[in-house]
Design an enzyme around this catalytic site. Structure first.
Site, PDB file in Angstrom:
ATOM      1  N   TYR A   1       7.176  -7.269  -4.511  1.00 44.52           N
ATOM      2  CA  TYR A   1       5.898  -6.759  -4.003  1.00 44.52           C
ATOM      3  C   TYR A   1       5.803  -7.479  -2.675  1.00 44.52           C
ATOM      4  O   TYR A   1       5.244  -8.755  -2.592  1.00 44.52           O
ATOM      5  CB  TYR A   1       4.639  -7.367  -4.820  1.00 44.52           C
ATOM      6  CG  TYR A   1       3.347  -6.904  -4.319  1.00 44.52           C
ATOM      7  CD1 TYR A   1       2.808  -5.800  -3.731  1.00 44.52           C
ATOM      8  CD2 TYR A   1       2.326  -7.837  -4.342  1.00 44.52           C
ATOM      9  CE1 TYR A   1       1.661  -5.549  -3.345  1.00 44.52           C
ATOM     10  CE2 TYR A   1       0.801  -7.602  -4.025  1.00 44.52           C
ATOM     11  CZ  TYR A   1       0.690  -6.600  -3.179  1.00 44.52           C
ATOM     12  OH  TYR A   1      -0.367  -6.200  -2.801  1.00 44.52           O
TER      13      TYR A   1
ATOM     14  N   ASP B   1       6.857  -2.205  -4.480  1.00 47.55           N
ATOM     15  CA  ASP B   1       5.917  -1.799  -3.493  1.00 47.55           C
ATOM     16  C   ASP B   1       6.201  -2.743  -2.388  1.00 47.55           C
ATOM     17  O   ASP B   1       6.052  -4.159  -2.140  1.00 47.55           O
ATOM     18  CB  ASP B   1       4.350  -2.279  -3.864  1.00 47.55           C
ATOM     19  CG  ASP B   1       3.498  -2.085  -2.828  1.00 47.55           C
ATOM     20  OD1 ASP B   1       3.735  -1.461  -1.523  1.00 47.55           O
ATOM     21  OD2 ASP B   1       2.427  -2.402  -2.882  1.00 47.55           O
TER      22      ASP B   1
ATOM     23  N   HIS C   1      -1.566   3.765  -6.016  1.00 42.55           N
ATOM     24  CA  HIS C   1       0.001   4.029  -6.066  1.00 42.55           C
ATOM     25  C   HIS C   1       0.068   4.724  -7.077  1.00 42.55           C
ATOM     26  O   HIS C   1      -0.548   4.599  -8.356  1.00 42.55           O
ATOM     27  CB  HIS C   1       0.544   2.669  -5.821  1.00 42.55           C
ATOM     28  CG  HIS C   1       0.412   1.823  -4.924  1.00 42.55           C
ATOM     29  ND1 HIS C   1       1.438   1.749  -3.774  1.00 42.55           N
ATOM     30  CD2 HIS C   1      -0.454   0.840  -4.783  1.00 42.55           C
ATOM     31  CE1 HIS C   1       1.164   0.997  -2.951  1.00 42.55           C
ATOM     32  NE2 HIS C   1      -0.088   0.401  -3.258  1.00 42.55           N
TER      33      HIS C   1
END
Length: 271
Positions: A113, A158, A262
């Site tokens: 992330y 991500d 998302h």
């Protein structure tokens, strides 16, 4: 052996556990990598995942912010957590699958992330953007992220950068917007190239086509104008490039009840 993997920034795993369960019952990936879980390890909904068939869990959680997790039907041989920029902020976890998962050759999976970077794309004015750029530089320099030869590695997450022109709804309008600024795109692509990673989405979908995995909450109706960005990525090492048999983005999930901004991104490999 067929191996399926999904990455999803869930934006609070406890708040959205029902849509996670909905997705898992339908798609049934072998492994689910989550980002922005927003809970400490002790608060992670382990029992719910185990009831869904995901008995093996690797956690790097944090109260209220960040947090990454890997839940799996297959057992792990090892688990590792790395810190970047000397910050303990729960942005990475990796696992290795091997003999316990009945794999003939080991498979290493990294779940990331990357910092979002705030709103001002100037590292001198915005410490969050400075952190993001340094994080991307450390990813490039990180030796375990440099698979070579027969190394079977996957990097997902991500990554908070939409690196190509058609990874955003308007290249021209987003050039000065964090996630698509030239310096971010340059640094993410440098990390990818230095690690000899292959971006599965762009291996399978031409650069001329628009591809998105994220749509802002700020839009009253995310479907109007389709103003998305491709922030969620799946990269594979050279040894796995030809093993990819399927890739899909579950776009409909953005319209589910109480959705994340998302959507799930899934790859299937023959390993």
């Amino acid at each position: 052996m067929r191996f399926s993997l999904t990455t999803w920034n869930i934006n609070s795993v406890r708040l959205r556990i029902d849509i996670v369960a909905k997705f898992l019952k339908s798609a049934r990936p072998d492994v689910l990598c989550l980002q922005e879980t927003k809970c400490i390890d002790d608060a992670f909904p382990l029992k719910r995942f185990k009831r869904l068939g995901y008995e093996h869990v690797a956690l790097n959680g944090q109260k209220g912010y960040h947090g990454v997790a890997i839940v799996s039907k297959l057992p792990f041989d090892t688990t590792e957590i790395r810190t970047f920029c000397e910050k303990i902020d729960s942005r990475h976890i990796s696992v290795a699958f091997g003999e316990k998962a009945q794999l003939a050759k080991p498979l290493v999976l990294h779940n990331f992330y990357v910092p979002a970077g705030g709103d001002i794309p100037d590292p001198a004015l915005n410490p969050k953007f400075d952190h993001k750029l340094k994080f991307l530089d450390e990813m490039k320099a990180c030796e375990p992220l440099h698979p070579r030869g027969d190394d079977r590695h996957i990097l997902v997450g991500d990554l908070n950068v939409a690196p190509h022109e058609n990874d955003v709804w308007s290249h021209k309008q987003l050039l000065k917007v964090v996630s698509h600024t030239p310096i971010e795109c340059e640094k993410l692509l440098a990390a990818q190239i230095h690690g000899e990673w292959f971006d599965v989405a762009r291996e399978r979908i031409p650069l001329s086509e628009k591809v998105y995995t994220w749509w802002s909450y700020r839009a009253a109706d995310w479907t109007v104008g389709d103003r998305g960005r491709r922030l969620d990525h799946i990269w594979v090492s050279r040894a796995l490039k030809d093993a990819v048999s399927d890739f899909r983005i579950t776009r409909d999930a953005r319209g589910w009840e109480r959705p994340s901004d998302h959507v799930p991104v899934t790859v299937t490999l023959e390993v």
